[in-house]
Design an enzyme around this catalytic site. Structure first.
Site, short mmCIF file in Angstrom:
data_model
loop_
_atom_site.label_atom_id
_atom_site.label_comp_id
_atom_site.label_asym_id
_atom_site.label_seq_id
_atom_site.Cartn_x
_atom_site.Cartn_y
_atom_site.Cartn_z
N LYS A 1 9.18 -2.33 0.91
CA LYS A 1 9.51 -1.01 0.36
C LYS A 1 8.24 -0.39 -0.20
CE LYS A 1 12.19 0.83 -3.56
NZ LYS A 1 13.17 0.47 -4.60
N ASP B 1 16.17 -4.95 -5.09
CA ASP B 1 14.87 -4.32 -4.87
C ASP B 1 13.91 -4.82 -5.94
OD1 ASP B 1 16.23 -2.91 -2.92
OD2 ASP B 1 15.42 -0.95 -3.51
N LYS C 1 11.74 0.20 3.78
CA LYS C 1 12.38 1.22 2.94
C LYS C 1 11.32 2.20 2.43
CE LYS C 1 15.17 1.93 -1.23
NZ LYS C 1 16.04 1.31 -2.24
#
Length: 237
Positions: free
Chosen positions: A156, A93, A185
């Site tokens: 995300k 991430d 996400k």
């Protein structure tokens, strides 16, 4: 099977607080294994420990990269991602270069993401954290396009450490501006079952939260690791 239990495979069970201890990480992994969460999401220094604790459980390890500001050099992010994969992470991430995005330098944003993607290609998926709480709509859309062009696998919403968190409006926007093969996400401030379900219905394919247990059993459980909230009691993740 209840809605709560069906949510477990969506959840990256998250502990990113700087004061997290080895005991907190052990607890995080035990919880992830017990509830069959998709992964644990941790800082890079804990990846190896999580790999060992989760061996044979089917729970993955996600490592953050360039966290939480996104302002480190691209080469440093790429090295950080590669090291995390060596230690056992299967997902990265990363935080994009927010300043470059706000400056309109989309080439720099894309190249930054691409360096990380290339470094772990074939070994890990890459989620690109946009920090949506400080971006205008046009920036969010541009970040989606840069992420796609760079070969990222997800976009995300938030680090959980910046301004704001995931919103239904942002999830719908991101879903509309990445292709179907890319994931979305939702992370930042998702603390209960209703919120998680709403994010999924809006288009999220993964949920990042330290409140995974509360989400899957509907209780008011404490966040992962029982770490204290930050200044002013703020705990976005």
């Amino acid at each position: 099977m209840t809605d709560q239990l069906q949510l477990a495979p969506y959840i990256d069970h998250t502990l990113l607080k700087p004061e997290a201890t080895a005991r907190d990480i052990e607890k995080l992994c035990a919880e992830a294994s017990r509830y069959h969460f998709y992964s644990v999401c941790v800082n890079g220094s804990w990846v190896s420990a999580c790999r060992n604790l989760l061996n044979g459980t089917g729970v993955n390890v996600t490592a953050v990269c360039g966290f939480p500001l996104g302002a480190s050099a691209s080469q440093a992010k790429a090295f950080e991602a590669a090291r995390a994969v060596e230690d056992g992470a299967s997902e990265i991430d990363m935080v994009l270069q927010i300043g470059s995005l706000l400056s309109g330098d989309l080439k720099a944003v894309e190249q930054d993401i691409a360096q990380v993607v290339r470094m772990v290609e074939g070994s890990a998926i890459v989620k690109v954290t946009l920090e949506t709480g400080i971006l205008h709509t046009e920036h969010k859309i541009a970040a989606c396009k840069a992420s796609e062009a760079a070969g990222a696998h997800f976009v995300k919403t938030s680090t959980g450490f910046g301004k704001g968190g995931a919103t239904l409006e942002d999830i719908r926007l991101l879903r509309a501006h990445v292709p179907v093969h890319m994931g979305v996400k939702a992370s930042g401030g998702i603390r209960d079952t209703a919120a998680a379900l709403a994010m999924i219905q809006a288009g999220a394919t993964r949920i990042g939260t330290s409140f995974g247990i509360a989400i899957v059993n509907g209780s008011g459980s404490k966040p992962a690791g029982n770490t204290k909230a930050g200044p002013g009691g703020n705990l976005q993740y």
